[in-house]
Design a protein around this motif. Structure first.
Motif, short mmCIF file in Angstrom:
data_model
loop_
_atom_site.label_atom_id
_atom_site.label_comp_id
_atom_site.label_asym_id
_atom_site.label_seq_id
_atom_site.Cartn_x
_atom_site.Cartn_y
_atom_site.Cartn_z
N GLU A 168 0.81 -1.22 0.00
CA GLU A 168 0.00 0.00 0.00
C GLU A 168 0.85 1.28 0.00
N GLY A 169 2.18 1.13 0.18
CA GLY A 169 3.03 2.30 0.32
C GLY A 169 2.77 3.40 -0.69
N GLY A 170 3.05 3.16 -1.97
CA GLY A 170 2.82 4.20 -2.97
C GLY A 170 2.20 3.66 -4.24
N LEU A 171 2.09 2.32 -4.34
CA LEU A 171 1.57 1.74 -5.57
C LEU A 171 0.11 2.09 -5.80
N MET A 172 -0.68 2.02 -4.73
CA MET A 172 -2.10 2.33 -4.87
C MET A 172 -2.31 3.78 -5.29
N GLU A 173 -1.56 4.69 -4.70
CA GLU A 173 -1.69 6.11 -5.07
C GLU A 173 -1.26 6.33 -6.52
N ALA A 174 -0.15 5.65 -6.92
CA ALA A 174 0.31 5.80 -8.30
C ALA A 174 -0.72 5.25 -9.28
N ALA A 175 -1.31 4.08 -8.95
CA ALA A 175 -2.31 3.51 -9.84
C ALA A 175 -3.56 4.39 -9.92
N THR A 176 -3.97 4.96 -8.80
CA THR A 176 -5.13 5.85 -8.80
C THR A 176 -4.85 7.10 -9.62
N THR A 177 -3.63 7.64 -9.51
CA THR A 177 -3.25 8.82 -10.29
C THR A 177 -3.31 8.53 -11.79
N LEU A 178 -2.94 7.30 -12.17
CA LEU A 178 -2.96 6.93 -13.58
C LEU A 178 -4.35 6.50 -14.06
N GLY A 179 -5.35 6.54 -13.17
CA GLY A 179 -6.71 6.26 -13.58
C GLY A 179 -7.16 4.83 -13.38
N ALA A 180 -6.37 4.01 -12.67
CA ALA A 180 -6.75 2.61 -12.44
C ALA A 180 -7.78 2.53 -11.31
N SER A 181 -8.78 1.72 -11.51
CA SER A 181 -9.77 1.50 -10.45
C SER A 181 -9.19 0.56 -9.40
N PRO A 182 -9.76 0.55 -8.18
CA PRO A 182 -9.25 -0.39 -7.16
C PRO A 182 -9.32 -1.84 -7.60
N GLY A 183 -10.39 -2.24 -8.30
CA GLY A 183 -10.49 -3.61 -8.77
C GLY A 183 -9.40 -3.96 -9.76
N PHE A 184 -9.11 -3.03 -10.69
CA PHE A 184 -8.05 -3.27 -11.67
C PHE A 184 -6.69 -3.34 -10.98
N PHE A 185 -6.47 -2.48 -9.97
CA PHE A 185 -5.20 -2.49 -9.25
C PHE A 185 -4.97 -3.84 -8.56
N TRP A 186 -5.99 -4.34 -7.84
CA TRP A 186 -5.81 -5.59 -7.12
C TRP A 186 -5.70 -6.78 -8.08
N ARG A 187 -6.38 -6.71 -9.20
CA ARG A 187 -6.35 -7.83 -10.13
C ARG A 187 -5.03 -7.90 -10.89
N ARG A 188 -4.48 -6.76 -11.27
CA ARG A 188 -3.30 -6.76 -12.12
C ARG A 188 -1.99 -6.47 -11.37
#
Length: 276
Positions: A168-188
């Motif tokens: 959760e450190g910075g990957l979730m924030e980076a993925a959200t900034t790039l427009g990834a949904s939470p489901g897409f982040f956890w799946r990929r």
């Protein structure tokens, strides 16, 4: 504090000596006796094991309980770990409760389950007053599964806190900034990166449940048809002791747990190398 390999070995020597004297020597002695009896043509425990499916059912029950309780425990623990990563202020309280829950096994857990779901249990009484039945029988495998999950889920939460926090450190924030949904982040991203840790935690939970003795024995006595209870019953002997068969079942449990842990560690190491 940094220790040299030699100093670390000397520091661990008392524990290694205790394990050798209390576990490995008696285990090896009984295993050699079992092998000698089979090679000399005497009554071999293998023949009794294969001729009576009672012990094979105990092996299957152990694998089923350990596997299902590990999966359910990991699902609950993973959800709790992700929630704590999102709400850090809850972490101290939940970590404390998880530590208590992970160690709340054996006789205390069996007593609590009996008071809640036993023949005169509070929750069973509420269900009967409403004209309903409990979806599980406390003294059968379904009840043992519920009891196992009660200490497997807190342990999974404790073990998964650190991997989820690192993720959760910075990957979730980076993925959200790039427009990834939470489901897409956890799946990929999330689940592939956590998969090695999930495999290792799953193997530890499997070993923890497969070797459990106090909880099933306190709930059902020798009627609990799991390997740990069968090994103890064959040693103490309800009618007469069968140490050779007990040693054989202990060997089967030992190799099952070692194979599970080693296989998951090798697979997790390969997955980490693939992510590197």
């Amino acid at each position: 504090m940094n220790l040299s390999p030699r100093l670390a070995l000397w520091a661990a020597l008392p524990l290694l000596t205790l394990v050798l004297l209390a576990v490995l020597m008696p285990f090896g002695w009984r295993s050699v006796g079992l092998l000698q009896s089979c090679l000399q043509g005497e009554a071999c425990a293998w023949q009794e094991l294969l001729s009576d499916d009672y012990y094979l059912r105990a092996l299957w029950s152990t694998v089923w309980l350990a596997g299902v309780s590990s999966l359910v425990g990991m699902l609950i623990g993973m959800g709790a770990a992700v929630a704590l990563a999102e709400i850090p202020r809850w972490r101290p309280a939940v970590s404390l409760l998880s530590s208590l829950g992970a160690n709340f096994a054996g006789v205390p857990l069996a007593l609590a389950m009996t008071l809640l779901f036993g023949a005169q249990g509070v929750i069973r009484g509420v269900f009967e007053a409403a004209g309903l039945q409990l979806p599980f029988d406390l003294y059968r495998n379904s009840g043992l599964l519920v009891a196992y999950v009660c200490f497997q889920a807190p342990l999974a939460c404790l073990l998964l806190l650190a991997p989820v926090q690192l993720l959760e450190g910075g990957l979730m924030e980076a993925a959200t900034t790039l427009g990834a949904s939470p489901g897409f982040f956890w799946r990929r991203v999330g689940l592939p990166m956590l998969l090695p840790s999930l495999l290792e935690v799953g193997s530890l939970l499997f070993a923890n449940a497969a070797a459990a003795y106090a909880t099933p024995f306190a709930l059902s006595g020798t009627a609990a048809n799991v390997l740990a209870v069968r090994v103890a019953a064959l040693v103490s002997g309800d009618i007469f002791a069968q140490p050779e068969l007990s040693a054989l079942l202990a060997l089967l449990m030992f190799f099952m747990l070692v194979a599970t842990i080693v296989a998951t560690r090798i697979l997790a190491a390969r997955l980490r190398r693939g992510l590197a």
